[in-house]
Enzyme design. Structure first.
Site, mmCIF file in Angstrom:
data_model
loop_
_atom_site.group_PDB
_atom_site.id
_atom_site.type_symbol
_atom_site.label_atom_id
_atom_site.label_comp_id
_atom_site.label_asym_id
_atom_site.label_seq_id
_atom_site.Cartn_x
_atom_site.Cartn_y
_atom_site.Cartn_z
ATOM 1 N N SER A 211 0.804 -1.231 0.000
ATOM 2 C CA SER A 211 0.000 0.000 0.000
ATOM 3 C C SER A 211 0.833 1.276 0.000
ATOM 4 O O SER A 211 0.550 2.216 0.742
ATOM 5 C CB SER A 211 -0.939 -0.010 1.215
ATOM 6 O OG SER A 211 -1.697 -1.192 1.223
ATOM 7 N N ARG A 226 8.355 6.216 -2.717
ATOM 8 C CA ARG A 226 8.592 6.795 -1.391
ATOM 9 C C ARG A 226 7.698 6.087 -0.383
ATOM 10 O O ARG A 226 6.622 5.604 -0.707
ATOM 11 C CB ARG A 226 8.272 8.297 -1.382
ATOM 12 C CG ARG A 226 6.834 8.621 -1.742
ATOM 13 C CD ARG A 226 6.532 10.114 -1.690
ATOM 14 N NE ARG A 226 5.186 10.384 -2.200
ATOM 15 C CZ ARG A 226 4.892 10.591 -3.470
ATOM 16 N NH1 ARG A 226 5.856 10.554 -4.382
ATOM 17 N NH2 ARG A 226 3.655 10.827 -3.855
ATOM 18 N N ASP A 264 -3.506 -1.309 -2.165
ATOM 19 C CA ASP A 264 -4.750 -1.688 -1.481
ATOM 20 C C ASP A 264 -5.973 -1.021 -2.104
ATOM 21 O O ASP A 264 -7.065 -1.606 -2.154
ATOM 22 C CB ASP A 264 -4.676 -1.370 0.019
ATOM 23 C CG ASP A 264 -4.364 0.088 0.317
ATOM 24 O OD1 ASP A 264 -3.969 0.829 -0.600
ATOM 25 O OD2 ASP A 264 -4.509 0.495 1.486
#
Length: 531
Positions: A211, A226, A264
């Site tokens: 996620s 990131r 997700d």
């Protein structure tokens, strides 16, 4: 001209949007009163929370004795100040939507944009006929979840799952150690629940829900752009997380084949469409925030070199938590938002997420409280060191404050006495609940701006669509869905009611399994086999 109703001190008033909390009946007023000195009657007892734990409370009914406290009048003055800071007018919301839509378009044009609009290589919607057993692993912001999903076709499925709590230390340790932990949990799950499977040397297909924003060139690969949601594991950013996880799986001898790497939110989108064909957008409002939707490949110029058909469709993982990062031109950030941003592990990044996600709302509330302590408005003569620690006040406490059904606001009493050792007056407690509502409502209305940007971009308004929504903020914060809907109506007018959010509980795990099935079918048919 549209007018946004002001919030009254007790949370009522026209247009307040106050709805009976879904867990209201589980909170009872249980008070035992012990009389001591006539000048200071004290009440004590416990109030059960949503999780079943009892919060002890202790309060005095004679507010003028011993400790100086704020009055209802001074609290009302403070509330007006914070109303002006946290209230979003429909006009301001429409301006944010326009800027948001423009930012989404930029992300589709080229790489390196603030909102990256990541192609997922999930081609089109599920047919609903997908079948088979798949393992899904979901590395979220709070938990690691391992699922066995059996797709039965016809939009039906069965799921068996186990959750593992992630500690704050695990979110900062070496990247290899994090993936080793995931592999060990997966091995434990396989040994416990798949011992009866006759694998005969074969491997079990896995859909990995990761996620965090990754650049993908194919569905089973992803280079981390990131970390978000407070993660900061070194030596992962810029690396292929799928390859790192495969190394950990091999190290611990787990008989798993990683078929797909997804976000997700993409999983929520696909899982919800599997059971509800009206679904067009997937959103997550929890520890972090994000959205996904299905885009025409011809509208994604940055992957034109792949030679994919323009009339095909591909799911886009927006990673919209980064909206308005670095430039900070569009979001109505307060000094509390700026303090959180500058003291975070990623200053100037994830600006939208820091205004609306469950990780930060409690901290925004706490910073307001600390400011009022510093200027002598509340808690004079009391030791406030417990509440002065960053992130010690969770967003779940704001949910409890808003849901408190008692006239004396005994749940609020319990929170402040049990966790922070602070006594409160009724006027202060009414202010705290009203402040929680202001912060929670701003988060919901900003969330509506993100949804409205995708609706406007894709032309969904007239026909209407369902928005699959998951995450603890959406599912547990009192009135959050209703406030999102009100925000959509304020943006679009009556047509905003055509856009409906629908709770998609645990969609990411099921969606990961469905996408793994779709990928196997696609590659077996020779369709885009290298994607």
């Amino acid at each position: 001209m549209s007018l946004t109703p002001m919030t009254t001190l007790d949370g009522s008033g026209p247009g307040s949007g106050h709805a009976t909390p879904p867990f209201r009946s589980s909170i009872s007023r249980r008070t035992s009163i012990s009389l001591s000195l006539p000048a200071s009657r004290r009440g004590s007892g416990t109030v059960p929370t949503m999780t079943g734990k009892d919060l002890p409370f202790h309060h005095r009914t004679n507010d003028g004795e011993a400790l100086p406290h704020a009055t209802k009048k001074t609290m009302a003055d403070h509330l007006r100040k914070y109303e002006s800071l946290f209230t979003l007018t429909p006009q301001r919301m429409r301006m944010i939507v326009d800027a948001f839509e423009e930012t989404l378009d930029k992300g589709l044009q080229k790489e390196g944009e603030v909102v990256p609009m990541i192609p997922t290589f999930v081609f089109g919607w599920p047919k609903g006929s997908e079948t088979g057993s798949y393992v899904a692993l979901d590395l979220g912001g709070t938990n690691l979840r391992v699922c066995l999903v059996t797709l039965q076709g016809g939009g039906k499925f069965e799921i068996t799952q186990t959750k593992y709590r992630l500690s704050e230390e695990q979110k900062q340790e070496e990247g290899e150690a994090l993936f080793d932990f995931c592999a060990k949990c997966l091995k434990t799950f396989v040994d416990s629940y798949l011992a009866d499977f006759d694998l005969d040397g074969a491997t079990i297909p896995l859909g990995f829900t990761f996620s965090y924003p990754c650049e993908q060139e194919r569905i089973d690969h992803g280079r981390l752009i990131r970390w978000t949601k407070g993660f900061g594991n070194p030596n992962v950013e810029g690396h292929d997380v799928a390859a790192m996880f495969r190394s950990s799986l091999a190290k611990f001898g787990v008989p798993i084949e990683l078929v797909s790497l997804i976000n997700d939110t993409t999983g929520t989108l696909i899982a919800s469409q599997y059971v509800n064909p009206r679904t067009r957008i997937g959103v997550i409002f929890g520890t972090g925030c994000n959205a996904a939707y299905m885009e025409k490949i011809g509208n994604i110029p940055k992957i034109k070199q792949l030679g994919l058909p323009d009339d095909g469709e591909m799911a886009i993982n927006c990673e919209w938590g980064a909206f308005d990062s670095f430039s900070h031109e569009h979001l109505p950030r307060t000094k509390y938002d700026i303090d959180i941003d500058q003291s975070s592990n990623k200053p100037d990044e994830q600006a939208f997420e820091k205004c609306i996600s469950g990780r930060y709302l409690g901290e925004i509330f706490r910073l307001v409280i600390c400011e009022m302590i510093d200027d002598g408005s509340i808690f004079l003569g009391q030791n406030t060191y417990k509440i002065e620690k960053p992130y010690v006040l969770e967003t779940a406490f704001l949910s409890l404050m808003e849901a408190d059904p008692t006239d004396e606001l005994l749940t609020v009493v319990g929170i402040f006495t049990h966790f922070y050792g602070l006594e409160t007056t009724l006027a202060e407690r009414q202010f705290f609940r009203a402040l929680a509502k202001l912060i929670g409502t701003r988060a919901a209305r900003l969330s509506a701006c993100g949804i409205a940007a995708i609706v406007s971009k894709m032309g969904y308004l007239d026909q209407g669509c369902d928005v699959a929504a998951d995450g603890s903020l959406y599912s547990k914060y009192p009135g959050f869905p209703d406030r999102v809907h009100q925000g959509l109506t304020d943006i679009f007018g009556p047509k905003g009611k055509n856009i409906r959010t629908v709770h998609a509980e645990d969609g990411s795990g099921v969606g990961s399994a469905i996408i793994a099935a779709m990928t196997n079918e696609r590659r077996a048919a020779g369709i885009f086999p290298h994607c």
